[in-house]
Design an enzyme around this catalytic site. Structure first.
Site, PDB file in Angstrom:
ATOM      1  CG  HIS A 140      -0.332  -0.074   2.545  1.00 36.05           C
ATOM      2  ND1 HIS A 140       0.041   1.048   3.256  1.00 36.05           N
ATOM      3  CD2 HIS A 140      -0.007  -1.130   3.335  1.00 36.05           C
ATOM      4  CE1 HIS A 140       0.548   0.678   4.427  1.00 36.05           C
ATOM      5  NE2 HIS A 140       0.540  -0.643   4.502  1.00 36.05           N
TER       6      HIS A 140
ATOM      7  CG  ASP B  33      -2.881   3.566   2.523  1.00 36.94           C
ATOM      8  OD1 ASP B  33      -2.370   2.597   1.926  1.00 36.94           O
ATOM      9  OD2 ASP B  33      -3.657   3.427   3.491  1.00 36.94           O
TER      10      ASP B  33
ATOM     11  CG  ASP C   4       2.808   0.244   7.898  1.00 42.06           C
ATOM     12  OD1 ASP C   4       2.550  -0.363   6.840  1.00 42.06           O
ATOM     13  OD2 ASP C   4       1.980   0.361   8.816  1.00 42.06           O
TER      14      ASP C   4
ATOM     15  CD  GLU D   3      -3.001  -2.293   5.506  1.00 38.27           C
ATOM     16  OE1 GLU D   3      -3.118  -3.316   6.205  1.00 38.27           O
ATOM     17  OE2 GLU D   3      -2.557  -1.229   5.974  1.00 38.27           O
ATOM     18  CD  GLU D   4      -1.547   1.716   7.540  1.00 38.52           C
ATOM     19  OE1 GLU D   4      -2.241   1.304   8.481  1.00 38.52           O
ATOM     20  OE2 GLU D   4      -0.340   1.475   7.422  1.00 38.52           O
TER      21      GLU D   4
ATOM     22  CD  GLU E  45       1.202  -4.185   5.844  1.00 41.07           C
ATOM     23  OE1 GLU E  45       1.846  -3.520   6.691  1.00 41.07           O
ATOM     24  OE2 GLU E  45       0.308  -3.707   5.146  1.00 41.07           O
TER      25      GLU E  45
ATOM     26  CG  HIS F  56       0.614   2.767  12.517  1.00 42.23           C
ATOM     27  ND1 HIS F  56      -0.710   2.402  12.525  1.00 42.23           N
ATOM     28  CD2 HIS F  56       1.106   2.278  11.347  1.00 42.23           C
ATOM     29  CE1 HIS F  56      -0.999   1.723  11.419  1.00 42.23           C
ATOM     30  NE2 HIS F  56       0.098   1.623  10.697  1.00 42.23           N
TER      31      HIS F  56
HETATM   32 ZN   LIG Z   1       1.089  -1.415   6.372  1.00 48.01          ZN
END
Ligand SMILES: [Zn+2]
Length: 376
Positions: A67, A69, A100, A134-135, A163, A349
């Site tokens: 992903h 995003d 990520d 995805e997030e 991931e 994150h």
């Molecule tokens: Zn991810």
């Protein structure tokens, strides 16, 4: 920086692509893949951008999935460096999405470039499945692309999701499955009344007690080699008006299952409903399934990933099904073997998200090695 993996990761991190806003990341990747002969299919749904790309028509298909995003950076003043200005300090590349998973995506694309340059006539089919959501909701991302691909019988044999799976060193853990998750929203129905006149009411809390006791004591399965036993947890429970002289008319209970491949969501639903009926309860029950479990227990993909990691890093990765859900759950529906392998997840994150520069370069070598094992 002079390394193509790091340069591409930096280009991607510079775009503040907060889900589902792709900010041009995918066009950058599409350009690179088109240059080496990939056929591109853009598959936007709603505000989410997705693309499917493939090179070669024969043989088995190995897809790399990921992903573009990222989650929001939060207050940028909490970061040591601006979150969307990629910065290398002490061998680490800092920026939102570094781990990520813009770093993995850069490693995948550069690995494909190197692989195609060495083996322009590779036997199998190499593919990419990239989404910009995805997030966040993940409603118009991989799940929709998979639906579209399945409806035309597109084949996918192996899928590597980038991931961040590693714990304390690159390749120490790969994910070969994830648990399923289903939530029950239950209302037990009684009759409201005055506590002094219980004969005129029907207390749902009293009625539910034996049921809840059985629910909590139930063993759903014993797990297996790859999954821990299925677990049920009551997350919310509520009844009553707040007054001490009113028998409540309803009680609501919300409980969630994290389940292994030893049961199915159907089996869980059936057992809970049988139990409710056995206890003679009046109820309303709504289920919300957020993901089926999937498992790639053994086979060519697990073998290829394990051997490549061992060859490149010098250690054998642990296979794990821990953690929350990932887009792997959708891709597994195509009948593909699915494995997740990416950089360390320690900073994902968080503020000051970063990835080790050497790890990212190493990851590109591992990805290329996996391509050589499966589609050469
Ligand atoms: Zn991810």
């Amino acid at each position: 920086m002079n390394c193509p993996v790091i340069a591409l990761a930096e280009q991607l991190i510079s775009q503040p692509s907060i889900s589902p806003d792709d900010q041009g990341c995918q066009e950058l990747l599409i350009q690179r893949l088109e240059n080496i002969g990939f056929t591109i299919e853009r598959m936007p749904f709603g505000e989410t951008l997705n693309f499917w790309a493939y090179r070669g028509n024969e043989g088995e298909t190995l897809a790399f999935a990921g992903h573009t995003d990222v989650v929001p950076a939060g207050d940028p003043s909490h970061w040591a460096t601006p979150p969307f200005t990629p910065t290398i300090i002490d061998g680490h590349l800092y920026g939102r999405g570094a781990a990520d998973m813009k770093g993995s995506i850069a490693a995948m694309v550069v690995a494909a470039e190197r692989f195609v340059e060495k083996y322009p006539d590779h036997r199998g089919r190499l593919a990419f499945l990239i989404t910009s959501d995805e997030e966040a909701k993940a409603a118009d991302g991989t799940v929709k692309v998979v639906q579209a691909l399945m409806s035309r019988d597109e084949r996918l044999d192996y899928c590597l999701v980038g991931e961040p799976s590693s714990q304390s060193q690159l390749g120490d853990m790969i994910k070969n499955g994830r648990r399923g998750s289903i939530t029950a929203n239950l209302t037990i129905i009684g009759v409201q009344g005055h506590v002094a006149y219980p004969q005129l009411a029907d207390n749902p809390v009293h009625r539910a007690t034996a049921f809840l006791q059985e629910l909590v004591a139930t063993e759903w399965d014993n797990g297996n080699q790859f999954f821990p036993a299925t677990s049920m947890q009551i997350a919310n429970i509520h009844a009553g008006t707040g007054a001490n002289n009113v028998i409540p008319g309803e009680m609501s209970v919300q409980f969630n299952f994290r389940f292994s491949t030893e049961v199915t969501d159907q089996l869980i639903r059936q057992r809970v409903e049988d139990m409710l009926q056995r206890h003679g309860l009046k109820y309303d029950l709504q289920w919300a399934l957020s993901g089926q479990p999937f498992l790639t227990s053994k086979g060519k993909l697990v073998d290829a990933v394990v051997t490549s990691v061992e060859q490149c890093c010098g250690h054998v990765p642990v296979l794990s099904t821990s953690g929350g859900t990932s887009d792997g759950r959708f891709i597994a529906k195509m009948g593909a073997q699915v494995v997740e392998l990416g950089p360390l997840n320690a900073t994902i994150h968080k503020v000051n998200e970063c990835v080790n520069v050497r790890d990212l370069q190493q990851l590109a070598i591992i990805y290329e090695n996996i391509m050589e094992r499966l589609v050469l």
